[in-house]
Design a protein around this motif. Structure first.
Motif, short mmCIF file in Angstrom:
data_model
loop_
_atom_site.label_atom_id
_atom_site.label_comp_id
_atom_site.label_asym_id
_atom_site.label_seq_id
_atom_site.Cartn_x
_atom_site.Cartn_y
_atom_site.Cartn_z
N MET A 1 0.85 -1.18 0.00
CA MET A 1 0.00 0.00 0.00
C MET A 1 0.89 1.24 0.00
O MET A 1 1.86 1.33 0.74
N ALA A 2 0.55 2.20 -0.82
CA ALA A 2 1.31 3.44 -0.89
C ALA A 2 1.06 4.28 0.35
O ALA A 2 0.01 4.19 0.99
N LYS A 3 2.01 5.11 0.64
CA LYS A 3 1.90 5.99 1.79
C LYS A 3 1.34 7.34 1.35
O LYS A 3 1.73 7.88 0.31
N ALA A 4 0.43 7.89 2.15
CA ALA A 4 -0.15 9.20 1.86
C ALA A 4 0.93 10.27 1.97
O ALA A 4 1.83 10.15 2.79
N PRO A 5 0.84 11.31 1.15
CA PRO A 5 1.80 12.41 1.28
C PRO A 5 1.62 13.07 2.64
O PRO A 5 0.52 13.08 3.20
N PRO A 6 2.69 13.62 3.21
CA PRO A 6 2.56 14.28 4.51
C PRO A 6 1.61 15.47 4.43
O PRO A 6 1.51 16.13 3.39
N SER A 7 0.92 15.72 5.52
CA SER A 7 -0.01 16.84 5.55
C SER A 7 -0.17 17.36 6.97
O SER A 7 -0.71 16.67 7.84
N ALA A 8 0.31 18.56 7.20
CA ALA A 8 0.16 19.19 8.52
C ALA A 8 -1.32 19.40 8.84
O ALA A 8 -1.73 19.29 9.99
N LYS A 9 -2.12 19.68 7.81
CA LYS A 9 -3.55 19.91 8.04
C LYS A 9 -4.23 18.62 8.48
O LYS A 9 -5.08 18.64 9.37
N ARG A 10 -3.88 17.49 7.86
CA ARG A 10 -4.45 16.22 8.31
C ARG A 10 -3.95 15.87 9.70
O ARG A 10 -4.73 15.40 10.54
N ASP A 11 -2.67 16.10 9.96
CA ASP A 11 -2.12 15.82 11.28
C ASP A 11 -2.85 16.63 12.35
O ASP A 11 -3.13 16.12 13.44
N ARG A 12 -3.18 17.86 12.03
CA ARG A 12 -3.86 18.75 12.98
C ARG A 12 -5.22 18.21 13.41
O ARG A 12 -5.61 18.35 14.57
N ILE A 13 -5.95 17.59 12.49
CA ILE A 13 -7.31 17.14 12.81
C ILE A 13 -7.40 15.65 13.15
O ILE A 13 -8.47 15.16 13.45
N LYS A 14 -6.28 14.95 13.11
CA LYS A 14 -6.31 13.50 13.32
C LYS A 14 -6.96 13.10 14.64
O LYS A 14 -7.78 12.20 14.68
N SER A 39 -3.05 7.27 -14.81
CA SER A 39 -1.77 7.70 -14.23
C SER A 39 -2.02 8.72 -13.12
O SER A 39 -3.09 9.34 -13.06
N LYS A 40 -1.05 8.89 -12.27
CA LYS A 40 -1.18 9.91 -11.22
C LYS A 40 -1.28 11.30 -11.84
O LYS A 40 -1.99 12.16 -11.33
N ARG A 41 -0.61 11.50 -12.97
CA ARG A 41 -0.71 12.77 -13.68
C ARG A 41 -2.15 13.04 -14.10
O ARG A 41 -2.69 14.12 -13.88
N ASP A 42 -2.79 12.02 -14.70
CA ASP A 42 -4.19 12.17 -15.12
C ASP A 42 -5.11 12.38 -13.92
O ASP A 42 -6.03 13.19 -13.96
N ARG A 43 -4.86 11.63 -12.86
CA ARG A 43 -5.66 11.80 -11.65
C ARG A 43 -5.52 13.22 -11.10
O ARG A 43 -6.50 13.81 -10.63
N SER A 44 -4.32 13.77 -11.17
CA SER A 44 -4.12 15.15 -10.72
C SER A 44 -4.90 16.13 -11.58
O SER A 44 -5.53 17.06 -11.04
N LEU A 45 -4.88 15.97 -12.89
CA LEU A 45 -5.66 16.86 -13.77
C LEU A 45 -7.14 16.79 -13.43
O LEU A 45 -7.82 17.82 -13.33
N LEU A 64 -2.63 21.37 -6.21
CA LEU A 64 -1.83 22.01 -7.25
C LEU A 64 -0.37 21.61 -7.11
O LEU A 64 0.29 21.27 -8.10
N THR A 65 0.12 21.62 -5.89
CA THR A 65 1.49 21.19 -5.64
C THR A 65 1.67 19.73 -6.01
O THR A 65 2.67 19.35 -6.64
N ARG A 66 0.70 18.90 -5.65
CA ARG A 66 0.74 17.48 -6.00
C ARG A 66 0.72 17.30 -7.52
O ARG A 66 1.44 16.46 -8.06
N ALA A 67 -0.09 18.09 -8.21
CA ALA A 67 -0.17 18.00 -9.67
C ALA A 67 1.18 18.28 -10.31
O ALA A 67 1.62 17.56 -11.22
N ILE A 68 1.86 19.32 -9.85
CA ILE A 68 3.18 19.65 -10.38
C ILE A 68 4.13 18.47 -10.13
O ILE A 68 4.87 18.05 -11.02
N SER A 69 4.08 17.91 -8.94
CA SER A 69 4.93 16.75 -8.61
C SER A 69 4.60 15.54 -9.48
O SER A 69 5.47 14.71 -9.75
#
Length: 111
Positions: A1-14, A39-45, A64-69
């Motif tokens: 299973m892939a790991k979710a990208p880090p997120s301070a906002k998610r951490d805040r409400i966990k 693809s992740k690129r298509d999913r981002s779009l 938007l940041t994820r899309a660029i990545s």
């Protein structure tokens, strides 16, 4: 299973909404984003377009940041926003353009 990208906002409400954060990490990022049919690129779009259309500026900024990545170009993002103006409404697109400018242009100053 892939790991979710880090997120301070998610951490805040966990502690407040643990199941919601767990579903986000495990199902959305661990399963949905890892499916091979798109693809992740298509999913981002698609995600950027959906967030513009549903006027979700708080979520749009991080995607938007994820899309660029994921290989989406700034030019493609601006085209998605412009395209969505005619399908989702002018105010939604103008708001998205402000978020995108803040994240993609002002956020890159000094780099």
């Amino acid at each position: 299973m892939a790991k979710a990208p880090p997120s301070a906002k998610r951490d805040r409400i966990k502690a407040f909404t643990p199941a919601l954060v767990d579903y986000t990490n495990d199902v959305v990022y661990g399963d949905l984003w890892e499916r091979k049919a798109l693809s992740k690129r298509d999913r981002s779009l698609i995600t950027v377009a959906a967030l513009v259309a549903t006027y979700r500026p708080e979520q749009l900024a991080s995607h938007l940041t994820r899309a660029i990545s994921n290989g989406v170009t700034q030019e493609e993002i601006t085209e998605v926003i412009t395209h969505m103006a005619f399908y989702a409404g002018w105010p939604a697109a103008m708001s998205a353009a402000q978020v995108a400018y803040t994240v993609l242009v002002e956020g890159n100053k000094g780099e």
